[in-house]
Scaffold this active site. Structure first.
Site, PDB file in Angstrom:
ATOM      1  N   ALA A  65      26.442 -36.497 -18.661  1.00  8.36           N
ATOM      2  CA  ALA A  65      27.725 -36.664 -17.986  1.00  8.36           C
ATOM      3  C   ALA A  65      27.642 -35.911 -16.665  1.00  8.36           C
ATOM      4  O   ALA A  65      26.856 -34.973 -16.520  1.00  8.36           O
ATOM      5  CB  ALA A  65      28.841 -36.114 -18.859  1.00  8.36           C
ATOM      6  N   GLY A 109      25.077 -36.620 -22.358  1.00  7.12           N
ATOM      7  CA  GLY A 109      25.747 -37.915 -22.461  1.00  7.12           C
ATOM      8  C   GLY A 109      24.779 -39.080 -22.296  1.00  7.12           C
ATOM      9  O   GLY A 109      25.040 -40.182 -22.800  1.00  7.12           O
ATOM     10  N   GLU A 112      23.363 -39.571 -25.631  1.00  9.76           N
ATOM     11  CA  GLU A 112      24.438 -40.126 -26.466  1.00  9.76           C
ATOM     12  C   GLU A 112      24.676 -41.603 -26.155  1.00  9.76           C
ATOM     13  O   GLU A 112      24.881 -42.414 -27.055  1.00  9.76           O
ATOM     14  CB  GLU A 112      25.724 -39.315 -26.267  1.00  9.76           C
ATOM     15  CG  GLU A 112      25.590 -37.907 -26.838  1.00  9.76           C
ATOM     16  CD  GLU A 112      26.773 -37.021 -26.494  1.00  9.76           C
ATOM     17  OE1 GLU A 112      27.059 -36.847 -25.285  1.00  9.76           O
ATOM     18  OE2 GLU A 112      27.418 -36.505 -27.411  1.00  9.76           O
ATOM     19  N   GLU A 132      23.739 -29.472 -23.825  1.00  9.37           N
ATOM     20  CA  GLU A 132      25.104 -29.016 -23.511  1.00  9.37           C
ATOM     21  C   GLU A 132      25.316 -27.541 -23.810  1.00  9.37           C
ATOM     22  O   GLU A 132      26.097 -26.870 -23.146  1.00  9.37           O
ATOM     23  CB  GLU A 132      26.138 -29.836 -24.297  1.00  9.37           C
ATOM     24  CG  GLU A 132      26.327 -31.258 -23.807  1.00  9.37           C
ATOM     25  CD  GLU A 132      25.418 -32.265 -24.488  1.00  9.37           C
ATOM     26  OE1 GLU A 132      24.387 -31.863 -25.084  1.00  9.37           O
ATOM     27  OE2 GLU A 132      25.735 -33.464 -24.426  1.00  9.37           O
TER      28      GLU A 132
HETATM   29  C1  HXC Z   1      25.441 -33.997 -12.133  1.00 11.80           C
HETATM   30  C2  HXC Z   1      23.153 -33.935 -11.919  1.00 11.80           C
HETATM   31  C3  HXC Z   1      23.009 -34.000 -13.329  1.00 11.80           C
HETATM   32  C4  HXC Z   1      24.198 -34.077 -14.114  1.00 11.80           C
HETATM   33  C5  HXC Z   1      21.045 -33.891 -12.460  1.00 11.80           C
HETATM   34  N1  HXC Z   1      21.917 -33.878 -11.442  1.00 11.80           N
HETATM   35  N2  HXC Z   1      21.683 -33.959 -13.618  1.00 11.80           N
HETATM   36  N3  HXC Z   1      24.359 -33.935 -11.341  1.00 11.80           N
HETATM   37  N4  HXC Z   1      25.377 -34.067 -13.468  1.00 11.80           N
HETATM   38  N5  HXC Z   1      24.172 -34.167 -15.451  1.00 11.80           N
HETATM   39  C6  HXC Z   1      21.608 -33.815 -10.004  1.00 11.80           C
HETATM   40  C7  HXC Z   1      21.097 -32.443  -9.585  1.00 11.80           C
HETATM   41  O1  HXC Z   1      22.171 -31.570  -9.366  1.00 11.80           O
HETATM   42  C8  HXC Z   1      20.369 -32.800  -8.339  1.00 11.80           C
HETATM   43  O2  HXC Z   1      21.285 -32.961  -7.279  1.00 11.80           O
HETATM   44  C9  HXC Z   1      19.767 -34.158  -8.624  1.00 11.80           C
HETATM   45  O3  HXC Z   1      20.538 -34.678  -9.694  1.00 11.80           O
HETATM   46  C10 HXC Z   1      18.321 -34.082  -9.064  1.00 11.80           C
HETATM   47  O4  HXC Z   1      18.233 -33.157 -10.149  1.00 11.80           O
HETATM   48  P1  HXC Z   1      17.220 -31.911 -10.142  1.00 11.80           P
HETATM   49  O5  HXC Z   1      17.781 -30.890 -11.060  1.00 11.80           O
HETATM   50  O6  HXC Z   1      16.901 -31.486  -8.754  1.00 11.80           O
HETATM   51  O7  HXC Z   1      15.917 -32.594 -10.776  1.00 11.80           O
HETATM   52  P2  HXC Z   1      14.793 -31.894 -11.650  1.00 11.80           P
HETATM   53  O8  HXC Z   1      14.406 -30.559 -11.070  1.00 11.80           O
HETATM   54  O9  HXC Z   1      13.724 -32.925 -11.828  1.00 11.80           O
HETATM   55  O10 HXC Z   1      15.461 -31.577 -13.066  1.00 11.80           O
HETATM   56  C11 HXC Z   1      15.886 -32.654 -13.882  1.00 11.80           C
HETATM   57  C12 HXC Z   1      16.796 -32.142 -15.014  1.00 11.80           C
HETATM   58  C13 HXC Z   1      17.978 -31.330 -14.422  1.00 11.80           C
HETATM   59  C14 HXC Z   1      15.998 -31.271 -15.990  1.00 11.80           C
HETATM   60  C15 HXC Z   1      17.287 -33.371 -15.782  1.00 11.80           C
HETATM   61  O11 HXC Z   1      18.575 -32.088 -13.384  1.00 11.80           O
HETATM   62  C16 HXC Z   1      19.025 -30.974 -15.404  1.00 11.80           C
HETATM   63  O12 HXC Z   1      18.859 -30.053 -16.219  1.00 11.80           O
HETATM   64  N6  HXC Z   1      20.144 -31.678 -15.345  1.00 11.80           N
HETATM   65  C17 HXC Z   1      21.309 -31.414 -16.198  1.00 11.80           C
HETATM   66  C18 HXC Z   1      21.057 -31.919 -17.614  1.00 11.80           C
HETATM   67  C19 HXC Z   1      22.237 -31.611 -18.509  1.00 11.80           C
HETATM   68  O13 HXC Z   1      22.622 -30.456 -18.680  1.00 11.80           O
HETATM   69  N7  HXC Z   1      22.805 -32.650 -19.059  1.00 11.80           N
HETATM   70  C20 HXC Z   1      24.012 -32.507 -19.941  1.00 11.80           C
HETATM   71  C21 HXC Z   1      25.254 -32.592 -19.111  1.00 11.80           C
HETATM   72  S1  HXC Z   1      26.668 -32.288 -20.075  1.00 11.80           S
HETATM   73  P3  HXC Z   1      21.051 -32.284  -5.833  1.00 11.80           P
HETATM   74  O14 HXC Z   1      22.312 -32.580  -5.093  1.00 11.80           O
HETATM   75  O15 HXC Z   1      20.798 -30.847  -6.080  1.00 11.80           O
HETATM   76  O16 HXC Z   1      19.853 -33.021  -5.298  1.00 11.80           O
HETATM   77  C22 HXC Z   1      26.945 -33.705 -20.889  1.00 11.80           C
HETATM   78  C23 HXC Z   1      28.150 -33.662 -21.784  1.00 11.80           C
HETATM   79  C24 HXC Z   1      28.327 -34.947 -22.467  1.00 11.80           C
HETATM   80  O17 HXC Z   1      26.281 -34.660 -20.750  1.00 11.80           O
HETATM   81  C25 HXC Z   1      29.658 -35.016 -23.130  1.00 11.80           C
HETATM   82  C26 HXC Z   1      30.101 -36.422 -23.343  1.00 11.80           C
HETATM   83  C27 HXC Z   1      30.516 -37.108 -22.144  1.00 11.80           C
END
Ligand code: HXC
Length: 258
Positions: A65, A109, A112, A132
């Site tokens: 998400a 998400g 999911e 998460e």
């Molecule tokens: C918003 C995101 C994002 C996310 C990545 N980006 N994931 N933006 N929401 N979930 C953005 C980064 O901020 C970054 O933007 C760009 O995408 C590229 O990501 P990087 O981190 O630079 O890439 P990398 O170093 O290759 O790392 C990849 C990654 C990391 C390991 C996947 O991005 C990461 O940990 N992302 C978050 C994963 C996460 O926590 N997902 C769960 C979210 S909570 P910029 O502007 O800096 O270039 C969730 C709740 C669900 O999903 C509930 C139900 C709806």
């Protein structure tokens, strides 16, 4: 229909949706989930379509998400707007088969969403996880319910509690995905599977899907537990305090969140 966050095309009797926010690894925001739901519903009601495929790009199916969008949400924002329920659940009502073709990250998400489809075909580059916990939250779109059903309690607990990622080989061993293929073949493999399905009798396909899904429907205990957790969570609201205080003080309550 024009969309801004997804790309939609038809290939014979297969409807293909590409998640398309590559700058944020296909982070799933409200607009994307609404557009995805609309595209799937349109395919579902189209007699020329027999099955659907959802995919992302080489780097990510979806990295979760949209954290930026969620960061400032309050409890009342998410509860009152039916966040998740409002547009993430559309896919549950789709009656024709939906396959996820996962390359790269399918996290939070994104994992999911992949699990909401009927089966997952993944690339050898795929990485699944429910990270998460690192954000101070828990999975909110079925991760805690579908993961244990798909891959066992042990692995579901491991993934949700540590936040670690699982590669394609582990995902196949655990039963999360039906096939692992080289990354450059992943989308073709999913489209081919959808093409095979779309060539069968549509009612039998839909009834097979419906019947298999019945195997995962919940029990009274589950429903009771859900109700209890919701009941408990209302004690986090100021309106519960006001409502009960008003009763004790024999006055009308002045609710803040009407
Ligand atoms: C918003 C995101 C994002 C996310 C990545 N980006 N994931 N933006 N929401 N979930 C953005 C980064 O901020 C970054 O933007 C760009 O995408 C590229 O990501 P990087 O981190 O630079 O890439 P990398 O170093 O290759 O790392 C990849 C990654 C990391 C390991 C996947 O991005 C990461 O940990 N992302 C978050 C994963 C996460 O926590 N997902 C769960 C979210 S909570 P910029 O502007 O800096 O270039 C969730 C709740 C669900 O999903 C509930 C139900 C709806």
């Amino acid at each position: 229909m024009t969309y801004e966050t997804i790309l939609v095309e038809t290939l014979g009797k297969v409807g293909l949706v590409r998640l398309n926010r590559p700058q944020v690894l296909n982070a799933l925001n409200d607009q994307l989930m609404t557009e995805l739901g609309q595209a799937l519903m349109d395919f579902d009601s189209d007699d020329n379509i027999g099955a659907m495929v959802i995919t992302g790009n080489d780097k990510a199916f979806a990295a979760g998400a949209d954290i930026g969008a969620m960061a400032t949400f309050t409890y009342m924002d998410v509860y009152k707007s039916e966040y998740i329920t409002r547009n993430w659940e559309t896919i549950r009502n789709i009656r024709k088969p939906v396959i996820a073709a996962v390359r790269g990250f399918a996290l939070g998400g994104g994992c999911e969403l992949a699990m909401m489809t009927d089966f997952i075909i993944c690339a050898d580059t795929a990485k699944f996880g429910q990270p998460e916990i690192k954000l101070g939250i828990i999975p909110g779109a079925g991760g805690t319910q579908r993961l244990p059903r798909a891959i066992s309690k042990a692995k579901a607990m491991d993934l949700c509690l540590t936040g670690r990622l699982m590669d394609a080989a582990e995902a196949e061993r655990a039963g999360l995905v039906s096939r692992v293929v080289p990354a450059d073949k992943c989308l073709d493999e999913a489209i081919e599977a959808a093409t095979v399905i779309a060539a069968y009798s549509n009612p039998s396909v839909m009834m097979a899907k419906e019947s298999i899904n019945r195997a995962f429907e919940g029990s009274l205990s589950e429903g009771m537990l859900f109700e209890r957790r919701m009941f408990h969570s209302l004690f986090a609201t100021e309106d519960q305090k006001e409502g009960m205080a008003a009763f004790v003080e024999k006055r009308k309550p002045d609710f803040k969140n009407k």
